[in-house]
Design a protein around this motif. Structure first.
Motif, PDB file in Angstrom:
ATOM      1  N   ILE A  14      -2.864  -1.442 -11.524  1.00 31.83           N
ATOM      2  CA  ILE A  14      -4.178  -2.109 -10.598  1.00 31.83           C
ATOM      3  C   ILE A  14      -4.849  -2.584 -11.052  1.00 31.83           C
ATOM      4  O   ILE A  14      -5.853  -1.137 -12.343  1.00 31.83           O
ATOM      5  N   GLU A  15      -5.596  -3.167 -11.560  1.00 27.26           N
ATOM      6  CA  GLU A  15      -7.250  -3.596 -12.612  1.00 27.26           C
ATOM      7  C   GLU A  15      -8.490  -3.524 -11.156  1.00 27.26           C
ATOM      8  O   GLU A  15      -8.978  -2.443 -11.683  1.00 27.26           O
ATOM      9  N   GLN A  16      -7.985  -4.045 -11.005  1.00 29.57           N
ATOM     10  CA  GLN A  16      -9.480  -4.522  -9.668  1.00 29.57           C
ATOM     11  C   GLN A  16      -8.495  -4.618  -8.015  1.00 29.57           C
ATOM     12  O   GLN A  16      -7.958  -4.846  -7.437  1.00 29.57           O
ATOM     13  N   VAL A  17      -9.601  -4.316  -7.072  1.00 26.18           N
ATOM     14  CA  VAL A  17      -9.591  -4.294  -5.551  1.00 26.18           C
ATOM     15  C   VAL A  17     -10.328  -3.836  -5.110  1.00 26.18           C
ATOM     16  O   VAL A  17     -11.580  -3.806  -5.137  1.00 26.18           O
ATOM     17  N   THR A  18     -10.535  -4.524  -3.517  1.00 27.67           N
ATOM     18  CA  THR A  18     -11.514  -5.210  -2.908  1.00 27.67           C
ATOM     19  C   THR A  18     -12.106  -4.179  -2.196  1.00 27.67           C
ATOM     20  O   THR A  18     -13.726  -3.794  -2.382  1.00 27.67           O
ATOM     21  N   HIS A  19     -11.615  -3.471  -1.439  1.00 28.15           N
ATOM     22  CA  HIS A  19     -11.944  -2.160  -1.078  1.00 28.15           C
ATOM     23  C   HIS A  19     -10.577  -0.921  -1.023  1.00 28.15           C
ATOM     24  O   HIS A  19      -9.882  -0.907  -0.517  1.00 28.15           O
ATOM     25  N   GLU A  20     -10.701  -0.216  -2.370  1.00 26.01           N
ATOM     26  CA  GLU A  20     -10.149   0.597  -2.391  1.00 26.01           C
ATOM     27  C   GLU A  20      -9.701   1.911  -1.319  1.00 26.01           C
ATOM     28  O   GLU A  20      -8.002   1.819  -0.839  1.00 26.01           O
ATOM     29  N   GLU A  21      -9.992   2.741  -0.751  1.00 29.40           N
ATOM     30  CA  GLU A  21     -10.212   3.347   0.577  1.00 29.40           C
ATOM     31  C   GLU A  21      -9.378   2.786   1.870  1.00 29.40           C
ATOM     32  O   GLU A  21      -7.834   3.887   2.112  1.00 29.40           O
ATOM     33  N   GLU A  22      -9.785   1.784   2.183  1.00 28.93           N
ATOM     34  CA  GLU A  22      -9.263   1.250   3.286  1.00 28.93           C
ATOM     35  C   GLU A  22      -7.137   0.498   2.889  1.00 28.93           C
ATOM     36  O   GLU A  22      -7.013   0.214   4.094  1.00 28.93           O
ATOM     37  N   ILE A  23      -7.754  -0.723   1.720  1.00 25.35           N
ATOM     38  CA  ILE A  23      -6.127  -0.297   1.070  1.00 25.35           C
ATOM     39  C   ILE A  23      -5.616   0.420   1.088  1.00 25.35           C
ATOM     40  O   ILE A  23      -4.340   0.227   1.978  1.00 25.35           O
ATOM     41  N   ARG A  24      -6.275   1.452   0.670  1.00 20.16           N
ATOM     42  CA  ARG A  24      -5.556   2.900   0.439  1.00 20.16           C
ATOM     43  C   ARG A  24      -4.336   3.365   1.995  1.00 20.16           C
ATOM     44  O   ARG A  24      -3.273   3.917   2.060  1.00 20.16           O
ATOM     45  N   ASN A  25      -5.435   3.298   2.866  1.00 19.20           N
ATOM     46  CA  ASN A  25      -5.348   3.981   4.361  1.00 19.20           C
ATOM     47  C   ASN A  25      -4.455   2.765   5.014  1.00 19.20           C
ATOM     48  O   ASN A  25      -3.268   3.232   5.950  1.00 19.20           O
ATOM     49  N   LEU A  26      -4.596   1.773   4.640  1.00 21.22           N
ATOM     50  CA  LEU A  26      -3.544   0.886   5.496  1.00 21.22           C
ATOM     51  C   LEU A  26      -2.329   0.667   4.886  1.00 21.22           C
ATOM     52  O   LEU A  26      -1.042   0.610   5.757  1.00 21.22           O
ATOM     53  N   LEU A  27      -2.225   0.987   3.805  1.00 28.23           N
ATOM     54  CA  LEU A  27      -0.718   0.745   3.328  1.00 28.23           C
ATOM     55  C   LEU A  27       0.274   2.464   3.492  1.00 28.23           C
ATOM     56  O   LEU A  27       0.742   2.775   3.382  1.00 28.23           O
ATOM     57  N   GLY A  28      -0.645   3.308   3.987  1.00 30.87           N
ATOM     58  CA  GLY A  28      -0.465   4.338   4.608  1.00 30.87           C
ATOM     59  C   GLY A  28       0.286   4.439   5.685  1.00 30.87           C
ATOM     60  O   GLY A  28       1.186   5.128   5.911  1.00 30.87           O
ATOM     61  N   LYS A  29      -0.138   3.760   6.170  1.00 28.27           N
ATOM     62  CA  LYS A  29      -0.188   4.111   7.854  1.00 28.27           C
ATOM     63  C   LYS A  29       0.663   3.130   8.623  1.00 28.27           C
ATOM     64  O   LYS A  29       1.090   3.204   9.600  1.00 28.27           O
ATOM     65  N   GLU A  30       0.474   1.716   7.837  1.00 27.51           N
ATOM     66  CA  GLU A  30       1.938   0.613   8.500  1.00 27.51           C
ATOM     67  C   GLU A  30       2.203  -0.430   7.392  1.00 27.51           C
ATOM     68  O   GLU A  30       2.532   0.308   6.288  1.00 27.51           O
TER      69      GLU A  30
END
Length: 408
Positions: A14-30
């Motif tokens: 990973i180099e850059q992300v638009t919304h780190e926490e939101e992406i991490r949460n999304l990938l963890g729940k669905e």
């Protein structure tokens, strides 16, 4: 199960992300549908693409659904990102032929069975767009002032940026919108040179659909000195066995700089990180063992286990007693061509060990060419049929680049 975001982060993707926490949460729940685009500007993927394929494979293993987007439509425009000049325009037939070849290479790492992954092609929606309706629906959401500050365009303004290429960001953004509408695709991933284009898509979907989607970019595959990996004196390291033979592919990774071993093991193999750390910590001659494992693992993923074993055995045999030459790059030349002899510089060009006569001359003058372990010092050397043993002659460039000549 470990969140795949943490896996990608730990391995250095990973180099850059638009919304780190939101992406991490999304990938963890669905289970998230995501995409990466690949423009078919060549008939094979290369080492830089392989990093992105590995990221897709990690995502799929964690239960997410990849969309491999073949950019046959965007390839007709050409991505200006990272380019100082306009790309060569390809014909429709060249793009179609390239697209077919790329599809096969993805199947090595991505499972397309039962809808677990999708292969899409943006030519299906880009080619039939009506210009005025498209400008009214999509074009109005893009600020020219803001686009001109994007990295993908900024570097081109001095030399000139064509209006054709200026459309590229809008086209790629529209791809994301189309995939969101069709497959509920919520995440676009790509190389870090695609950051501006990815942000464009995220912003477009927010404006048009009032929906939250996300973007993530990967580190580019570079050496410790900052140079792009996957390039050699003779050209690009391709994933196609006909363009880069498995032995040459293996040797490239076997010969990476000591400082790049950990990065390559983490990004380009599935070895557990504990093993990556252990191998990267080896010192002196021991680090060569780590490089052999790196080369074997990558070659196995790209060309299959059998080819990886052959390349590994051939490399080890050459460094030992030279007996097993199966897998070493070779060229078959009719015996009659050597009756009157072939000049060494012509021969080097013919088998691809030199790009020109001056390149071959420089190689010899610097002491980098060997024939059967004897250094060549004569730039006017002529090779005759009598110089072959059992119809074979081994050339060596530098320490590790071998090429076998075979008389037929």
């Amino acid at each position: 199960m470990k969140n795949v975001y943490d896996i990608l982060q730990e391995r250095g993707f990973i180099e850059q992300v638009t919304h780190e926490e939101e992406i991490r949460n999304l990938l963890g729940k669905e289970s998230v549908t995501f995409y990466i685009g690949f423009d078919p500007t060549a008939d094979s993927l290369h080492a830089g693409h392989f990093l992105q394929m590995m990221a897709m494979a990690h995502m799929q293993r964690a239960g997410h659904r990849p969309i491999v987007l073949i950019g046959a439509g965007t390839a007709m425009i050409g991505d200006p990102s990272g380019k100082t000049e306009m790309r060569k325009m390809l014909t429709v037939e060249e793009i179609r032929r390239n697209s077919e070849k790329l599809k096969k290479q993805f199947s090595r790492l991505i499972d397309f069975e039962n809808g677990r992954a999708i292969m899409a092609n943006n030519v299906d929606w880009l080619m039939d767009l009506k210009y005025i309706p498209f400008l009214r629906e999509i074009g109005r959401h893009f600020s020219v002032n803001r686009m001109l500050t994007a990295e993908c365009y900024k570097g081109r303004l001095e030399k000139g940026l064509s209006f054709l290429e200026f459309n590229y960001m809008i086209m790629q953004s529209y791809d994301f919108l189309e995939l969101y509408r069709k497959y509920n695709c919520k995440l676009q991933m790509g190389g870090n040179d695609q950051w501006s284009n990815i942000i464009g898509g995220v912003d477009l979907i927010r404006r048009v659909e009032n929906a939250s989607v996300y973007g993530l970019t990967f580190t580019l595959l570079t050496t410790s000195e900052g140079k792009k990996m996957g390039k050699t004196e003779t050209g690009t390291i391709w994933l196609d066995a006909e363009k880069t033979p498995p032995y040459d592919f293996y040797q490239y990774w076997r010969n990476v700089d000591d400082r790049d071993v950990e990065k390559c093991l983490a990004l380009l193999t599935f070895l557990p990180m504990e093993e990556v750390k252990r191998l990267a910590a080896l010192e002196g001659a021991e680090i060569n063992k780590a490089k052999e494992i790196l080369a074997y693992e990558i070659t196995k993923l790209v060309h299959g286990e059998e080819e990886a074993k052959k390349a590994d055995a051939a490399a080890k045999a050459l460094f030992a007693d030279g007996t097993d030459l199966n897998g070493v790059p070779s060229t078959e030349i009719p015996g009659f061509e050597f009756e009157k002899g072939i000049h060494i510089l012509d021969l080097l060009m013919q088998v691809g060990l030199a790009s020109s006569k001056s390149d071959g001359r420089r190689l010899i003058q610097q002491g980098g060419l060997y024939i059967e372990d004897e250094r060549v010092n004569d730039i006017d050397l002529i090779i005759y049929k009598k110089d072959f043993h059992d119809g074979q002659l081994m050339l060596r460039k530098g320490k590790k680049v071998y090429h076998l000549l075979k008389l037929v």
